[in-house]
Design a protein around this motif. Structure first.
Motif: not given
Length: 494
Positions: A33-43, A66-70, A10-15, A26-29
């Motif tokens: 969860x990984x995207x939440x880490x990459x977006x500093x808790x946004x999700x 922010x700061x993502x190719x997604x 996900x950290x390298x994915x572009x789409x 309220x639990x994340x898939x």
């Protein structure tokens, strides 16, 4: 829409957009969860403040990441973890693609297949993405001057770990073939009766046959049917200026002497009811009376595309049912190919008249099983609504196999009884049988009629009058029961 399998981290994915899931607690898939880490808790912040609840069918689009190719993230509600079954998984997929398809988004990555679905493996989950997304993207534009497509999504990549690429790839192949078959079925059914004639249906079958070296196609003309003694079938076409056709697709993917499965699909390209004329309101939808035939042609395309190691025959009796000076009349008596005579009490009960001769014809293939599908009775719509197709048959093993396949494919059926007592309703004073049994149990008596022509084979009947098309503002063909038939044939392979 193009489909592929994706394994990029996900950290390298572009789409343009990534689809991931949130549960009702309220639990994340895992991907979320990984995207939440990459977006500093946004999700997590969006979930905590109630922007998304995780209920099945809910979808929240994050338009800027922010700061993502997604470029965007779609949070799709997965409902309760313990309730995530096949039906709810498909609801989640449908909500996701329908919330995206009108947006300027071309490249989508779907990460929903990572979530556990009760009783379903990765192959099935990947397959459903193609089926559901393909269904949502379908749009009939052939006869419109503006052919702009509502769905802008051009590519869907399905996220799967490299270690499971074989299972994911199999799901992709199955999903693409079934989605293509559904869309072909829907397209033929949505065409008007002045375009989709019996001859047109035959041409489509020939085109499908040309795609596979294992498929041959034979078209029986009216003179061929007359030579075979198909008096019942030919009685229906008397009121039409369009010549009837008996379309025969023969796929030989199994051993040479292996008994085939024969699929028989009613192909009434327009049904006005004949002399027993239908009411005017809603008669335009009688172009859908060929949905059974379209589904057989679509299914044979999928079988050939998947190169299943089976022998499968598709038979489509195609005709129109119109009033005319030469048309069938109430009280007429005709001799079927089986030699049994039929008194016509209602010319609008014509589907069974073309099916019975085709079912007799099917015996020459020495089938292991015969399955017919037809928009046969309005009574089925009254009894079951638009959720399940009606199922009747003379063989419990075959019917149970279709029920199991329907549950896996999420293409529901409900079995109705075929008891001997109902046969009494078809008695005629002047012929071996009447073509209707009165106002009671119309779906069952129609199947009782067909059962008299399937006494020598294992046979099941699917009444798809309530499931083959939608009415109202979303009017259009559904492509059912192509998923059910494909699953049944896949089950036979496995």
């Amino acid at each position: 829409m193009d489909y592929s399998i994706e394994s990029t981290p996900l950290e390298k994915l572009q789409c343009d957009c990534l689809i991931t899931g949130v549960f009702a607690d309220k639990s994340l898939s895992p991907a979320a969860q990984q995207l939440d880490i990459l977006t500093h808790g946004l999700i997590a912040r969006l979930v905590e403040r109630g922007d998304v609840t995780g209920e099945t069918g809910e979808a929240l689009l994050i338009n800027a990441v922010p700061n993502s190719k997604i470029e965007r993230i779609l949070l799709a509600g997965l409902g309760k973890k313990e309730a995530l079954n096949g039906k709810n998984y498909r609801k989640t997929l449908a909500a996701a693609i329908n919330s995206l398809k009108k947006l300027p988004i071309k490249d989508v990555v779907c990460a929903l297949a990572e979530n556990p679905v009760s009783g379903c493996d990765l192959t099935w989950k990947i397959r459903q993405i193609a089926e559901v997304f393909g269904d949502a993207a379908y749009q009939f534009t052939q006869l419109k001057s503006d052919k702009t497509l509502e769905c802008k999504v051009e590519q869907t990549r399905m996220l799967a770990p490299e270690a499971e690429f074989d299972a994911a790839g199999l799901g992709l192949r199955q999903g693409r073939a079934i989605a293509d078959a559904i869309n072909l079925t829907k397209h033929m059914a949505d065409l008007p009766g002045n375009v989709c004639t019996p001859t047109y249906l035959a041409e489509q079958a020939i085109a499908v046959g040309k795609k596979s070296a294992k498929t041959t196609v034979e078209i029986l003309e009216e003179e061929d049917m007359e030579a075979l003694g198909m008096g019942s079938f030919l009685s229906v076409t008397r009121g039409s200026r369009q010549p009837a056709k008996l379309i025969c697709l023969n796929y030989q993917g199994g051993e040479k002497n292996a008994k085939p499965v024969v699929l028989v699909g009613k192909g009434l390209t327009f049904d006005a009811g004949g002399i027993s004329l239908k009411p005017g309101p809603g008669m335009d939808e009688m172009k859908y009376d060929m949905c059974g035939g379209a589904a057989v042609i679509g299914t044979l395309q999928a079988v050939a595309q998947l190169e299943l190691p089976l022998n499968v025959i598709g038979l489509v009796p195609a005709s129109e049912n119109l009033p005319d000076g030469n048309a069938n009349k109430p009280g007429d008596i005709w001799t079927s190919m089986s030699g049994k005579t039929i008194e016509i009490l209602n010319t609008d009960a014509e589907g069974r008249l073309i099916l019975c001769d085709t079912l007799t014809y099917a015996e020459r293939f020495n089938p292991d099983a015969v399955i017919d599908l037809a928009t046969l009775t309005g009574a089925c719509l009254v009894a079951l609504g638009r959720v399940p197709s009606g199922l009747l048959g003379n063989d419990d093993e075959l019917c149970n196999a279709l029920i199991r396949a329907s549950e896996i494919a999420v293409d529901s059926v409900w079995r109705l009884p075929l008891w001997e007592e109902y046969q009494e309703l078809l008695k005629s004073n002047f012929a071996d049988m009447a073509n209707i049994g009165g106002k009671d149990a119309g779906t069952i008596t129609a199947a009782c009629f067909l059962s008299r022509f399937t006494e020598n084979v294992r046979w099941a009947h699917l009444d798809i009058a309530g499931t083959a098309w939608r009415t109202g503002p979303t009017k259009g063909a559904t492509g059912r029961p192509v998923p059910l038939l494909c699953q049944y044939l896949l089950d036979r392979v496995n």
